[in-house]
Design a protein around this motif. Structure first.
Motif, PDB file in Angstrom:
ATOM      1  N   GLY A 201      42.841  31.279  50.666  1.00  0.00           N
ATOM      2  CA  GLY A 201      41.940  31.335  49.525  1.00  0.00           C
ATOM      3  C   GLY A 201      41.622  29.979  48.929  1.00  0.00           C
ATOM      4  N   VAL A 202      40.467  29.913  48.281  1.00  0.00           N
ATOM      5  CA  VAL A 202      40.055  28.718  47.544  1.00  0.00           C
ATOM      6  C   VAL A 202      39.591  29.140  46.159  1.00  0.00           C
ATOM      7  CG1 VAL A 202      39.433  27.435  49.623  1.00  0.00           C
ATOM      8  CG2 VAL A 202      37.704  28.828  48.470  1.00  0.00           C
ATOM      9  N   LYS A 203      39.588  28.190  45.262  1.00  0.00           N
ATOM     10  CA  LYS A 203      39.214  28.473  43.877  1.00  0.00           C
ATOM     11  C   LYS A 203      38.152  27.481  43.430  1.00  0.00           C
ATOM     12  CE  LYS A 203      41.193  28.862  39.219  1.00  0.00           C
ATOM     13  NZ  LYS A 203      42.441  28.733  38.416  1.00  0.00           N
ATOM     14  N   LYS A 204      37.106  28.010  42.778  1.00  0.00           N
ATOM     15  CA  LYS A 204      36.037  27.158  42.272  1.00  0.00           C
ATOM     16  C   LYS A 204      36.353  26.716  40.855  1.00  0.00           C
ATOM     17  CE  LYS A 204      30.991  26.856  42.067  1.00  0.00           C
ATOM     18  NZ  LYS A 204      29.706  27.555  42.333  1.00  0.00           N
ATOM     19  N   LEU A 205      36.270  25.426  40.603  1.00  0.00           N
ATOM     20  CA  LEU A 205      36.533  24.862  39.285  1.00  0.00           C
ATOM     21  C   LEU A 205      35.256  24.831  38.450  1.00  0.00           C
ATOM     22  CD1 LEU A 205      38.833  21.879  40.359  1.00  0.00           C
ATOM     23  CD2 LEU A 205      39.522  24.152  39.542  1.00  0.00           C
ATOM     24  N   PRO A 206      35.386  24.690  37.124  1.00  0.00           N
ATOM     25  CA  PRO A 206      34.192  24.680  36.257  1.00  0.00           C
ATOM     26  C   PRO A 206      33.160  23.623  36.631  1.00  0.00           C
ATOM     27  CG  PRO A 206      36.181  24.969  34.942  1.00  0.00           C
ATOM     28  CD  PRO A 206      36.646  24.681  36.338  1.00  0.00           C
TER      29      PRO A 206
ATOM     30  N   ILE B 111      36.911  42.234  59.623  1.00  0.00           N
ATOM     31  CA  ILE B 111      36.322  41.488  58.515  1.00  0.00           C
ATOM     32  C   ILE B 111      37.139  40.221  58.294  1.00  0.00           C
ATOM     33  CG2 ILE B 111      35.776  41.503  56.050  1.00  0.00           C
ATOM     34  CD1 ILE B 111      35.515  44.550  56.241  1.00  0.00           C
ATOM     35  N   LEU B 112      36.485  39.076  58.354  1.00  0.00           N
ATOM     36  CA  LEU B 112      37.103  37.803  58.006  1.00  0.00           C
ATOM     37  C   LEU B 112      36.806  37.541  56.536  1.00  0.00           C
ATOM     38  CD1 LEU B 112      35.859  35.781  61.099  1.00  0.00           C
ATOM     39  CD2 LEU B 112      38.202  36.541  60.705  1.00  0.00           C
ATOM     40  N   THR B 113      37.837  37.479  55.714  1.00  0.00           N
ATOM     41  CA  THR B 113      37.613  37.411  54.271  1.00  0.00           C
ATOM     42  C   THR B 113      38.583  36.446  53.592  1.00  0.00           C
ATOM     43  OG1 THR B 113      37.662  38.685  52.204  1.00  0.00           O
ATOM     44  CG2 THR B 113      39.079  39.462  53.983  1.00  0.00           C
ATOM     45  N   GLY B 114      38.071  35.748  52.597  1.00  0.00           N
ATOM     46  CA  GLY B 114      38.911  34.893  51.774  1.00  0.00           C
ATOM     47  C   GLY B 114      39.351  35.560  50.489  1.00  0.00           C
ATOM     48  N   SER B 115      39.097  36.869  50.339  1.00  0.00           N
ATOM     49  CA  SER B 115      39.432  37.550  49.090  1.00  0.00           C
ATOM     50  C   SER B 115      40.945  37.695  48.922  1.00  0.00           C
ATOM     51  CB  SER B 115      38.800  38.937  49.060  1.00  0.00           C
ATOM     52  OG  SER B 115      39.256  39.667  47.934  1.00  0.00           O
ATOM     53  N   PRO B 116      41.493  37.315  47.772  1.00  0.00           N
ATOM     54  CA  PRO B 116      42.932  37.454  47.546  1.00  0.00           C
ATOM     55  C   PRO B 116      43.387  38.886  47.337  1.00  0.00           C
ATOM     56  CG  PRO B 116      41.852  36.633  45.570  1.00  0.00           C
ATOM     57  CD  PRO B 116      40.808  36.649  46.647  1.00  0.00           C
ATOM     58  N   VAL B 117      42.458  39.826  47.176  1.00  0.00           N
ATOM     59  CA  VAL B 117      42.849  41.220  46.952  1.00  0.00           C
ATOM     60  C   VAL B 117      42.441  42.119  48.112  1.00  0.00           C
ATOM     61  CG1 VAL B 117      42.812  41.013  44.438  1.00  0.00           C
ATOM     62  CG2 VAL B 117      40.729  41.709  45.646  1.00  0.00           C
ATOM     63  N   ALA B 118      42.148  41.536  49.266  1.00  0.00           N
ATOM     64  CA  ALA B 118      41.722  42.341  50.414  1.00  0.00           C
ATOM     65  C   ALA B 118      42.767  43.391  50.777  1.00  0.00           C
ATOM     66  CB  ALA B 118      41.445  41.437  51.613  1.00  0.00           C
ATOM     67  N   GLY B 119      44.037  43.037  50.664  1.00  0.00           N
ATOM     68  CA  GLY B 119      45.101  43.959  51.035  1.00  0.00           C
ATOM     69  C   GLY B 119      45.239  45.157  50.117  1.00  0.00           C
TER      70      GLY B 119
END
Length: 407
Positions: free
Chosen positions: A76-81, A53-61
């Motif tokens: 990881g990336v973060k979406k702004l308002p 699984i290729l994932t950008g989730s910060p909690v995958a581990g």
């Protein structure tokens, strides 16, 4: 060059097939958890021998994976308002982070040589990061490529504009062997507003919802309880606040509530919630994140949740009486799903447009939970064939590869 196999086990044989599941994961847990369910089904059924699984989730581990499933963590990336994105922690700008992610995807796929690539939701990947890999795989023709879509994406007009902006229709037409919709067509058609060709529609398959099981046994309360879950929690503060208001206003409200904040509800907001939970004297107990939440679903008298796809699959799978409090921004996805599910008698939709979101409306909804029909009584069992269909479609697609190679 493909890896060498014994003469009776050619490359692409069932014993050695591999799958990659791409999950951009810019927000929440949904994409990762859906990919984990799919990878688990494909490996445990023997359709593939292993999956990444290729994932950008910060909690995958923090999740467990079956023995034949591994994951590669993308930066990881973060979406702004305002809808823009920034890098989460690489110290690079978003263009540099996207390029880094794209390179990791391409190198992983090149080295692993999958027979099947399943792309979750985004036909071109995050900011187009998947396009170089799709181009390469299409040139070689050795990997079957599937686009997987959840049952609801957004309002048809909004989705059509988004896909036009991302050139997603063109990518779907060009790169994808099949489209799998992880829901029944009788419930909702997420592609209705998209200008897809007859050819793509002919290779689109509605799988049904993805049935969930208890992956990791866990201790659950022995006494009756209702489960309160905002999913990943990143946008769940309003729902949690509403439940706490209900228990604060009605001292006789029960049974005990088990509140799972989710990994993305933290900081000052969670600290304030913790003070309120403590003041309720045990009527509500809370935990930050539970990767074994399936066991809590299975044991609950009822559930109050938001309306994300994975949560909905769990509600159906564990036959839970449920009150859904769907978000309505930035997408109407959850509201569309909850509204349609209520029409089918599967859940109660606490609709802010119809009911208003007040402590009194939540008190009434919780008190009414024991009298609700369970999803199975409304025919939910017939909606949960998704994993079986995925296994069958994956096998059929990869058999085409083997037949082509033999010819």
């Amino acid at each position: 060059m493909r890896h060498a196999y014994p003469p009776d086990e050619p490359a692409g044989s069932a014993r050695h097939r591999r799958a990659v599941l791409y999950s951009h994961d810019t927000f929440g847990l949904g994409h990762l958890r859906r990919s984990r369910a799919l990878a688990s089904a494909l490996t445990q059924s023997g359709v593939v021998s292993s999956a990444i699984i290729l994932t950008g989730s910060p909690v995958a581990g923090r999740f467990t994976f079956p023995p034949a499933v591994d994951h590669v963590r993308l930066p990881g990336v973060k979406k702004l308002p305002d809808g823009s994105y920034i890098s989460q922690n690489t110290g690079m700008d978003i263009d540099g982070t996207t390029a880094l992610r794209s390179g990791l995807i391409a190198s992983t796929v090149a080295e692993y040589e999958p027979d099947l690539l399943i792309v979750d939701k985004e036909p071109t990947g995050f900011r187009g990061e998947l396009l170089p890999t799709l181009e390469k795989l299409t040139e070689t023709g050795k990997t079957r490529i599937v686009l997987g879509l959840r049952d609801v994406l957004d309002e048809p007009e909004v989705l059509a504009a988004e896909w036009a902006r991302k050139n997603a229709v063109e990518a779907t037409e060009r790169f994808y062997d099949e489209v799998w919709v992880y829901g029944p067509r009788s419930v909702y058609d997420p592609t209705a507003g998209l200008p897809l060709s007859d050819s793509v529609r002919a290779r689109t398959h509605w799988t049904g919802y993805l049935r969930r099981e208890i992956i990791d046994p866990a201790d659950v309360p022995e006494h009756p309880y209702i489960l309160i879950t905002p999913g990943g929690g990143g946008d769940g503060a309003a729902m949690v606040d509403l439940v706490l208001q209900a228990y604060e206003k009605d001292p006789d409200l029960g049974p005990q509530a088990v509140l799972v904040y989710g990994p993305f509800l933290s900081g000052e907001i969670r600290n304030r919630f913790e003070d309120r939970v403590a003041a309720l004297g045990g009527r509500v107990v809370a935990t930050g994140f539970d990767s074994k939440i399936e066991a809590l679903f299975a044991g609950a008298e009822g559930v109050v949740s938001m309306g994300g796809y994975n949560t909905f699959c769990e509600l159906l799978s564990f036959d839970a009486r449920a009150v859904i409090v769907p978000r309505t921004k930035p997408r109407l996805e959850q509201w569309i799903r909850a509204n349609r599910a209520e029409e089918l008698g599967l859940v109660r939709n606490l609709d802010q447009f119809r009911d208003g979101l007040t402590a009194d409306s939540m008190i009434h909804a919780i008190r009414a939970l024991p009298a609700q029909t369970r999803p199975s009584q409304a025919g939910a069992d017939g909606l949960l064939d998704g994993l079986d269909v995925v296994i069958a479609r994956a096998r059929a697609l990869m058999d085409i590869n083997v037949q082509s190679a033999a010819e």
